[in-house]
Design a protein around this motif. Structure first.
Motif, mmCIF file in Angstrom:
data_model
loop_
_atom_site.group_PDB
_atom_site.id
_atom_site.type_symbol
_atom_site.label_atom_id
_atom_site.label_comp_id
_atom_site.label_asym_id
_atom_site.label_seq_id
_atom_site.Cartn_x
_atom_site.Cartn_y
_atom_site.Cartn_z
ATOM 1 N N VAL A 135 0.849 -1.207 0.000
ATOM 2 C CA VAL A 135 0.000 0.000 0.000
ATOM 3 C C VAL A 135 0.878 1.248 0.000
ATOM 4 O O VAL A 135 0.628 2.208 -0.743
ATOM 5 N N VAL A 168 -1.907 -1.236 -7.107
ATOM 6 C CA VAL A 168 -3.115 -1.145 -6.273
ATOM 7 C C VAL A 168 -3.854 -2.473 -6.273
ATOM 8 O O VAL A 168 -4.314 -2.951 -5.223
ATOM 9 N N GLU A 169 -3.977 -3.094 -7.456
ATOM 10 C CA GLU A 169 -4.669 -4.388 -7.534
ATOM 11 C C GLU A 169 -3.931 -5.442 -6.724
ATOM 12 O O GLU A 169 -4.551 -6.264 -6.050
ATOM 13 N N LYS A 172 -4.552 -4.654 -3.064
ATOM 14 C CA LYS A 172 -5.931 -5.001 -2.709
ATOM 15 C C LYS A 172 -6.081 -6.506 -2.519
ATOM 16 O O LYS A 172 -6.776 -6.970 -1.603
ATOM 17 N N SER A 173 -5.424 -7.269 -3.382
ATOM 18 C CA SER A 173 -5.470 -8.728 -3.258
ATOM 19 C C SER A 173 -4.824 -9.179 -1.952
ATOM 20 O O SER A 173 -5.342 -10.063 -1.256
ATOM 21 N N VAL A 175 -4.490 -7.375 0.840
ATOM 22 C CA VAL A 175 -5.356 -6.963 1.954
ATOM 23 C C VAL A 175 -6.539 -7.916 2.088
ATOM 24 O O VAL A 175 -6.916 -8.325 3.197
ATOM 25 N N LYS A 176 -7.108 -8.288 0.953
ATOM 26 C CA LYS A 176 -8.245 -9.218 0.984
ATOM 27 C C LYS A 176 -7.836 -10.558 1.565
ATOM 28 O O LYS A 176 -8.549 -11.131 2.401
ATOM 29 N N GLU A 212 -7.544 -0.345 3.333
ATOM 30 C CA GLU A 212 -8.569 -0.303 2.301
ATOM 31 C C GLU A 212 -8.927 1.136 1.953
ATOM 32 O O GLU A 212 -9.092 1.478 0.770
ATOM 33 N N LEU A 215 -6.042 2.582 -0.031
ATOM 34 C CA LEU A 215 -6.019 2.068 -1.402
ATOM 35 C C LEU A 215 -7.116 2.708 -2.248
ATOM 36 O O LEU A 215 -6.908 2.989 -3.435
ATOM 37 N N LEU A 216 -8.268 2.908 -1.652
ATOM 38 C CA LEU A 216 -9.357 3.559 -2.381
ATOM 39 C C LEU A 216 -8.950 4.968 -2.798
ATOM 40 O O LEU A 216 -9.217 5.403 -3.930
ATOM 41 N N GLU A 219 -6.367 4.664 -5.596
ATOM 42 C CA GLU A 219 -7.013 4.252 -6.836
ATOM 43 C C GLU A 219 -7.762 5.422 -7.460
ATOM 44 O O GLU A 219 -7.707 5.628 -8.676
#
Length: 622
Positions: A135, A168-169, A172-173, A175-176, A212, A215-216, A219
């Motif tokens: 991040v 970012v993708e 995000k992966s 973090v998920k 999150e 990242l938003l 993005e």
């Protein structure tokens, strides 16, 4: 009351007597030798039989010592109550020991589970830390985007934005995955263990939630900068295209090539039907970059392109009127038909212009000569209509002629006052780097070459009408050439030839084709009094959401509706700016007006609907 009290005493004594008898029964049950005493062994048997517990020897010694006299061999019945209480106390002591042991066992088991979960939480923390680094790296990329934006390096901005979106993708992966791994720890955890686990993982959960949000934000900023960079790139390419189109058009006329095809063949030194970067660059390096208005040749002033259709005013329909008049003159001698023929002739004469009145009046007299006698009983009333119609027509023509003369006088006075427009000159700049970018863009879909079609598309110039101006049949002004129709403000035209300067008036004119009805003719761009047509008109705006498709035809039949989404490249949202690549054409299957466009947001090329089959407008001029 005394009797009541005595009754209660009797009841209590009865209950006590029954309890005593019950105790006596138990005492006798375990007094195996029937000596009226319970020995040590018999007390132990009593504890096992009645309480289900084995009294520890030390506790049994205490019970015996406290309840058996030195001169007796066992416990008398009078002390059996105390033995019962002592055995109950001993039983609770045993149970307490068991509870302590169970508690200790549970604590040890809980500690073991916590240790295992703690190690798993630590492993998840490592994953969360790695995600946080990703991040942070994405946030650093956004800062680089800000720096590039200040430098106006939109090419670098686009590539960095793409890289940022990939980062970012990835983040995000991560973090998920971290969230899913944390949530998996709760499986099977209950009670105190679950409460402890919630406390241990709370901080990690908070960190992931903040990631999150970060990242938003990254993005959003990345997409914003990428969109801005794409718009800047499209704007720059559009500027380069306009300059290149001017250079190509001017050099076509300057080198006296009748068509663009001839100019392309000259540039295509290898004669392979396509231009490589070397040929493209060589043309612009050798091209004349100082653009001057070339003069309209005198012999071309009266020439005119073939119009695709004729206007419907009286002047444009003289031949048709003459034919109709001849036919009307030969009508059968029927009163009603004769009256109708005369009234039609009167109506035509009533809308005559100063230029067409004399001819229409001759035709009118011919019709009256042949048909008036055939009106029979209506002859007198018809003669009155004829006289009235001719009188009104003459007055109208005289008024129009006076207005025209006054306008011509005013125009002549203004022209004398202002004088002819001075020749225009514009120096264009197209550096090698810009030519390189333009070539890369134009050759992207043809393996590094510019095709003949792409070259012709590049040379197209669109202009927009800003003030009403006549579209004439020839290159001369409306004084010397027939007016096809008036071009209204905001109309779009495509330049076919020019701009060229009229040496007599100094006005600059172009040969153009209209966007509205594809009429072809000449129009004034600018004269000494005003500007009528300006550059632009190739840009359109989406006013109602529609789709961009890969092909022109839309298969809208019920059996083929599923193919529509396969044809679709993406949605065109309201407010998007599009560049027109072809003229709108009606799709005969669906009844839609469609044209090929390029979306400025992402350079995607496809076909879009401009007007629906019910008249709904999807794309309008920008």
């Amino acid at each position: 009351n005394r009797i009541k009290d005595l009754g209660e005493v009797v009841v209590k004594r009865g209950k006590a007597q029954r309890r005593t008898e019950g105790m006596q029964t138990i005492f006798d049950k375990y007094d195996c030798d029937k000596d009226g005493l319970l020995s040590r062994e018999e007390i132990d048997a009593y504890a096992v039989g009645e309480f289900g517990c084995e009294v520890p020897p030390a506790t049994l010694d205490i019970i015996v010592g406290n309840n058996i006299s030195t001169d007796k061999n066992g416990v008398e019945f009078s002390k059996f109550f105390w033995v019962k209480m002592a055995v109950g106390v001993a039983r609770e002591g045993i149970r307490d020991d068991q509870r302590q042991q169970e508690k200790k066992r549970q604590e040890e088991e809980m500690a073991s589970k916590k240790a295992l979960l703690k190690s798993q939480v630590d492993e998840r923390a490592v994953v969360v830390n790695r995600a946080e680094k990703e991040v942070a790296a994405a946030e650093a990329q956004v800062q680089e985007l800000r720096a590039k934006a200040k430098e106006d390096a939109f090419e670098d901005m686009i590539s960095i934005a793409k890289l940022t979106e990939v980062m970012v993708e990835t983040a995000k992966s991560s973090v998920k995955d971290s969230k899913e791994q944390l949530e998996s720890l709760n499986d099977g955890a209950v009670g105190d263990l679950k409460n402890w686990l919630v406390t241990e993982t709370k901080l990690l959960g908070v960190r992931l939630g903040r990631m999150e949000a970060r990242l938003l934000r990254v993005e959003t900023i990345s997409k914003q900068f990428r969109g801005e960079a794409t718009k800047r790139k499209s704007s720059e390419l559009d500027r380069l295209k306009r300059i290149a189109a001017k250079v190509i058009r001017y050099n076509q006329m300057h080198r006296r090539h009748p068509t663009l095809r001839d100019l392309f063949d000259e540039i295509d030194s290898k004669a392979d039907g396509q231009l490589d970067e070397e040929e493209f660059l060589a043309f612009f390096q050798a091209a004349e970059m100082v653009i001057r208005d070339l003069e309209i040749p005198t012999e071309a002033a009266d020439e005119a392109p073939l119009a695709e259709e004729e206007t419907k005013d009286p002047a444009a329909s003289e031949d048709a009127s003459g034919a109709e008049s001849a036919e009307a003159a030969k009508e059968p001698t029927d009163e009603k038909k004769a009256s109708v023929a005369i009234r039609r002739a009167i109506q035509k004469l009533r809308v005559a212009t100063p230029d067409t009145f004399d001819q229409l009046h001759v035709e009118f007299e011919e019709i009256v000569k042949h048909q008036l006698e055939n009106t029979g009983s209506q002859k007198e009333s018809m003669q009155a209509e004829i006289n009235k119609g001719v009188d009104l027509a003459r007055k109208r023509v005289e008024r129009l002629r006076a207005e025209r003369e006054a306008k011509e006088q005013e125009t002549a006075t203004a022209e004398v006052a202002s004088g002819p427009l001075e020749p225009r000159e514009e120096t264009l700049e197209l550096p090698a780097a810009g030519i390189g970018r333009l070539f890369k863009h134009l050759s992207a879909e043809s393996n590094g070459f510019i095709t003949r079609e792409a070259f012709f598309q590049l040379a197209r110039i669109f202009m927009r009408v800003v003030k009403e101006v006549p579209l004439t049949h020839g290159s001369g002004t409306c004084k010397t050439s027939e007016v096809l129709r008036m071009l209204a403000a905001k109309e779009v035209v495509e330049v076919l030839h020019g701009p060229m300067r009229d040496p007599a008036t100094g006005s600059v004119r172009i040969e153009a084709r209209t966007f509205k009805d594809t009429r072809q003719g000449w129009a004034t761009v600018v004269d000494a009094k005003a500007s009528f047509i300006k550059e632009g008109g190739q840009m359109f705006k989406v006013v109602k959401e529609t789709i961009l498709t890969a092909v022109f035809d839309l298969e809208l039949t019920q059996s083929q509706t599923s193919n529509l989404m396969k044809q679709s490249k993406r949605k065109l949202k309201v407010g998007e700016i599009l560049e027109a690549l072809t003229w709108p054409v009606k799709d005969q299957k669906s009844g839609l007006m469609r044209m090929q466009v390029r979306a400025l947001n992402d350079d995607l090329v496809g076909f879009a609907t401009t007007v629906g089959n019910q008249g709904a407008v999807f794309i309008d001029l920008y």
